[in-house]
Motif scaffolding. Structure first.
Motif, PDB file in Angstrom:
ATOM      1  N   GLU A  25       0.833  -1.203   0.000  1.00  0.00           N
ATOM      2  CA  GLU A  25       0.000   0.000   0.000  1.00  0.00           C
ATOM      3  C   GLU A  25       0.870   1.256   0.000  1.00  0.00           C
ATOM      4  N   ALA A  26       1.996   1.205   0.711  1.00  0.00           N
ATOM      5  CA  ALA A  26       2.910   2.353   0.754  1.00  0.00           C
ATOM      6  C   ALA A  26       3.507   2.621  -0.629  1.00  0.00           C
ATOM      7  N   LEU A  27       3.839   1.573  -1.347  1.00  0.00           N
ATOM      8  CA  LEU A  27       4.370   1.721  -2.704  1.00  0.00           C
ATOM      9  C   LEU A  27       3.363   2.440  -3.605  1.00  0.00           C
ATOM     10  N   VAL A  28       2.134   1.962  -3.576  1.00  0.00           N
ATOM     11  CA  VAL A  28       1.095   2.543  -4.422  1.00  0.00           C
ATOM     12  C   VAL A  28       0.844   3.993  -4.028  1.00  0.00           C
ATOM     13  N   LEU A  29       0.756   4.244  -2.726  1.00  0.00           N
ATOM     14  CA  LEU A  29       0.515   5.608  -2.250  1.00  0.00           C
ATOM     15  C   LEU A  29       1.653   6.546  -2.651  1.00  0.00           C
ATOM     16  N   SER A  30       2.891   6.083  -2.531  1.00  0.00           N
ATOM     17  CA  SER A  30       4.039   6.904  -2.907  1.00  0.00           C
ATOM     18  C   SER A  30       3.986   7.280  -4.381  1.00  0.00           C
ATOM     19  N   ALA A  31       3.694   6.293  -5.230  1.00  0.00           N
ATOM     20  CA  ALA A  31       3.647   6.553  -6.669  1.00  0.00           C
ATOM     21  C   ALA A  31       2.528   7.519  -7.028  1.00  0.00           C
ATOM     22  N   LEU A  32       1.334   7.276  -6.515  1.00  0.00           N
ATOM     23  CA  LEU A  32       0.184   8.105  -6.871  1.00  0.00           C
ATOM     24  C   LEU A  32       0.302   9.505  -6.280  1.00  0.00           C
ATOM     25  N   THR A  33       0.794   9.603  -5.045  1.00  0.00           N
ATOM     26  CA  THR A  33       0.983  10.919  -4.428  1.00  0.00           C
ATOM     27  C   THR A  33       2.000  11.741  -5.208  1.00  0.00           C
ATOM     28  N   SER A  34       3.090  11.101  -5.616  1.00  0.00           N
ATOM     29  CA  SER A  34       4.127  11.804  -6.377  1.00  0.00           C
ATOM     30  C   SER A  34       3.616  12.220  -7.747  1.00  0.00           C
ATOM     31  N   ALA A  35       2.838  11.349  -8.397  1.00  0.00           N
ATOM     32  CA  ALA A  35       2.288  11.682  -9.705  1.00  0.00           C
ATOM     33  C   ALA A  35       1.338  12.872  -9.606  1.00  0.00           C
ATOM     34  N   ARG A  36       0.495  12.873  -8.584  1.00  0.00           N
ATOM     35  CA  ARG A  36      -0.441  13.993  -8.418  1.00  0.00           C
ATOM     36  C   ARG A  36       0.287  15.273  -8.045  1.00  0.00           C
ATOM     37  N   LYS A  37       1.377  15.128  -7.302  1.00  0.00           N
ATOM     38  CA  LYS A  37       2.187  16.298  -6.967  1.00  0.00           C
ATOM     39  C   LYS A  37       2.829  16.873  -8.231  1.00  0.00           C
ATOM     40  N   ALA A  38       3.272  15.984  -9.120  1.00  0.00           N
ATOM     41  CA  ALA A  38       3.846  16.438 -10.393  1.00  0.00           C
ATOM     42  C   ALA A  38       2.805  17.203 -11.207  1.00  0.00           C
ATOM     43  N   GLU A  39       1.558  16.707 -11.186  1.00  0.00           N
ATOM     44  CA  GLU A  39       0.480  17.417 -11.875  1.00  0.00           C
ATOM     45  C   GLU A  39       0.256  18.803 -11.269  1.00  0.00           C
ATOM     46  N   GLU A  40       0.297  18.902  -9.938  1.00  0.00           N
ATOM     47  CA  GLU A  40       0.108  20.180  -9.262  1.00  0.00           C
ATOM     48  C   GLU A  40       1.214  21.170  -9.632  1.00  0.00           C
ATOM     49  N   ILE A  41       2.420  20.657  -9.831  1.00  0.00           N
ATOM     50  CA  ILE A  41       3.538  21.519 -10.225  1.00  0.00           C
ATOM     51  C   ILE A  41       3.347  22.029 -11.645  1.00  0.00           C
ATOM     52  N   GLY A  42       2.632  21.252 -12.475  1.00  0.00           N
ATOM     53  CA  GLY A  42       2.354  21.698 -13.839  1.00  0.00           C
ATOM     54  C   GLY A  42       2.647  20.688 -14.918  1.00  0.00           C
ATOM     55  N   LEU A  43       3.066  19.465 -14.544  1.00  0.00           N
ATOM     56  CA  LEU A  43       3.351  18.439 -15.543  1.00  0.00           C
ATOM     57  C   LEU A  43       2.024  17.831 -16.018  1.00  0.00           C
ATOM     58  N   PRO A  44       1.748  17.877 -17.315  1.00  0.00           N
ATOM     59  CA  PRO A  44       0.473  17.331 -17.808  1.00  0.00           C
ATOM     60  C   PRO A  44       0.374  15.828 -17.569  1.00  0.00           C
ATOM     61  N   VAL A  45      -0.854  15.346 -17.425  1.00  0.00           N
ATOM     62  CA  VAL A  45      -1.071  13.933 -17.157  1.00  0.00           C
ATOM     63  C   VAL A  45      -0.563  13.062 -18.292  1.00  0.00           C
ATOM     64  N   ASP A  46      -0.540  13.606 -19.526  1.00  0.00           N
ATOM     65  CA  ASP A  46      -0.035  12.823 -20.657  1.00  0.00           C
ATOM     66  C   ASP A  46       1.484  12.887 -20.769  1.00  0.00           C
ATOM     67  N   LYS A  47       2.125  13.347 -19.691  1.00  0.00           N
ATOM     68  CA  LYS A  47       3.588  13.301 -19.600  1.00  0.00           C
ATOM     69  C   LYS A  47       4.040  12.436 -18.422  1.00  0.00           C
ATOM     70  N   ILE A  48       3.106  11.689 -17.851  1.00  0.00           N
ATOM     71  CA  ILE A  48       3.415  10.934 -16.632  1.00  0.00           C
ATOM     72  C   ILE A  48       3.239   9.429 -16.856  1.00  0.00           C
ATOM     73  N   VAL A  49       4.278   8.680 -16.515  1.00  0.00           N
ATOM     74  CA  VAL A  49       4.247   7.217 -16.469  1.00  0.00           C
ATOM     75  C   VAL A  49       4.608   6.836 -15.042  1.00  0.00           C
ATOM     76  N   ILE A  50       3.949   5.831 -14.481  1.00  0.00           N
ATOM     77  CA  ILE A  50       4.320   5.415 -13.134  1.00  0.00           C
ATOM     78  C   ILE A  50       4.636   3.923 -13.104  1.00  0.00           C
ATOM     79  N   SER A  51       5.438   3.557 -12.107  1.00  0.00           N
ATOM     80  CA  SER A  51       5.775   2.146 -11.893  1.00  0.00           C
ATOM     81  C   SER A  51       5.969   1.910 -10.409  1.00  0.00           C
ATOM     82  N   CYS A  52       5.669   0.705  -9.969  1.00  0.00           N
ATOM     83  CA  CYS A  52       5.911   0.261  -8.588  1.00  0.00           C
ATOM     84  C   CYS A  52       6.540  -1.122  -8.686  1.00  0.00           C
ATOM     85  N   LYS A  53       7.841  -1.187  -8.537  1.00  0.00           N
ATOM     86  CA  LYS A  53       8.522  -2.458  -8.773  1.00  0.00           C
ATOM     87  C   LYS A  53       8.964  -3.131  -7.478  1.00  0.00           C
ATOM     88  N   VAL A  54       8.691  -4.415  -7.419  1.00  0.00           N
ATOM     89  CA  VAL A  54       9.165  -5.280  -6.346  1.00  0.00           C
ATOM     90  C   VAL A  54       9.723  -6.549  -6.988  1.00  0.00           C
TER      91      VAL A  54
END
Length: 412
Positions: free
Chosen positions: A174-203
């Motif tokens: 759950e921490a992995l998923v939360l970290s990825a999604l929180t960071s992605a949404r933070k990137a959007e808040e900074i101004g990075l468009p959603v079509d410039k974002i790829v996410i991964s959670c690797k174990v």
């Protein structure tokens, strides 16, 4: 199969997500400060079929050489997009070496390694702002081994105080998923468009990968890069990768994949590319090269003749494919059957585009050849392999249209 809906992201000229075919990528293990060696490995990976290649950018010397690497690739006609892998000092390198930032097709940021304490948010913001400035997509890649410790500790503490605590492994997922999604949404808040974002959670464990990516797919529509962090060496790595990727891809989850295999000494880095391509082709998601269906052998096939023939045919197709793919439209979808006895031989051969049924132990020394479901001829003697290769070559020339002719027809 229904594909998980994700946003389309352009990596250079390569579309990812948004319904585009699943993209194969890989990573160099050379010192990026060595532009000649790194460019050579990038070319080898691209020629093996890697459609995106990531390189480590960990030092100033590595950052300085990225433009030189891209220049070598351009001169060699290699157009594969290059991704910069940043940890710890990425904010500094992107600010100090603008030519490097411009040359890269994408940045990879690990939220757990962008900085510590009060510097973390600021340095993450600086990297995202660099991506915005240079119009580059970003992969926000969270790894089990480098998960934000403040986040993980906080969630573990909260879980321990719960009246119904969860398993520690589940909390970390759950921490992995939360970290990825929180960071992605933070990137959007900074101004990075959603079509410039790829996410991964690797174990590194298959069931954890499956659980994490199912959660990501359920909770977001970001483009997803899928793979194990460290798959392992040899058969273990290939099997673990295949198991994880197959489950997720079958469920429509995953826009780009990598097999993070550990090469044996002297083993080619391209094995990870070949593994990904075989997974996609075996699942029917993409076609890269003609496939050989070969009999496994049993007591009816005590002779190894059919094994030798299957190997010769597979190697022949692999050698011919670079030529055929440039010349013939659709040849990568061809199925070839090389079977070992009368039990399944004729039937499997009929289902393939072109197949041969070899004689088993005690059977008549004859090998019927089937083309598009019909028996076409029977081969005998010691030159069956060579004769069959000629038949396959003639079939390709006859069956698949030449790409040059197709272009002329479109022009008309």
């Amino acid at each position: 199969m229904k594909k998980h809906t994700t946003h389309k992201v352009m990596i250079g000229q390569m579309p990812m997500g948004g319904g585009a075919p699943v993209v194969v990528q890989s990573m160099t293990n050379t010192d990026t400060a060595d532009p000649i060696g790194t460019a050579a490995q990038v070319i080898a990976l691209a020629e093996a079929g890697s459609e995106i290649v990531r390189v480590t950018v960990n030092t100033e010397n590595a950052a300085k050489q990225v433009p030189a690497i891209c220049e070598i690739l351009e001169k060699r006609g290699c157009k594969v997009p290059i991704v910069g892998d940043f940890h710890y000092n990425g904010h500094t390198l992107l600010a100090k070496y603008p030519e490097m930032a411009k040359a890269l097709a994408k940045f990879r940021i690990n939220p757990g390694n962008v900085g510590f304490g009060q510097k973390r948010d600021k340095q993450f913001e600086q990297m995202v702002e660099a991506a915005i400035q240079y119009n580059k997509p970003v992969r926000i890649g969270v790894n089990w081994g480098s998960l934000d410790q403040d986040l993980a500790t906080g969630m573990m503490d909260a879980n321990s105080k719960s009246t119904t605590p969860k398993d520690a492994n589940e909390v970390l997922r759950e921490a992995l998923v939360l970290s990825a999604l929180t960071s992605a949404r933070k990137a959007e808040e900074i101004g990075l468009p959603v079509d410039k974002i790829v996410i991964s959670c690797k174990v590194s464990r298959v069931q954890d990968v499956v659980a994490v990516y199912r959660a990501l797919a359920e909770q977001s529509h970001y483009a997803l890069h899928v793979g194990l962090t460290e798959a392992g060496i040899g058969e273990k790595g290939i099997i673990a990768t295949t198991a994880a990727l197959s489950i997720l891809l079958q469920e429509g989850i995953g826009d780009t994949i990598r097999a993070s295999l550990t090469p044996r000494p002297g083993e080619s880095r391209t094995l990870e590319v070949e593994t990904c391509r075989q997974v996609l082709q075996s699942l029917g998601l993409r076609s890269f090269t003609p496939q050989v269906t070969a009999c496994p052998g049993c007591g009816r096939t005590t002779s190894t003749f059919f094994q030798d023939l299957a190997d010769k045919i597979q190697n022949y197709l692999k050698a011919q494919m670079p030529v055929w793919s440039k010349t013939y439209e659709g040849v990568e979808t061809m199925d070839v059957a090389v079977m070992g006895c009368i039990v399944n031989g004729p039937g499997e051969s009929k289902h393939a585009n072109i197949g041969i049924s070899l004689p088993g132990t005690g059977e008549s020394p004859a090998a019927p050849v089937f083309i598009d479901g019909e028996k076409a001829m029977t081969l005998r003697g010691t030159g069956i392999a060579e004769e069959f290769q000629t038949i396959v070559a003639e079939y390709v020339e006859r069956k698949y249209p030449k790409k040059q002719k197709a272009k002329k027809q479109k022009a008309v």
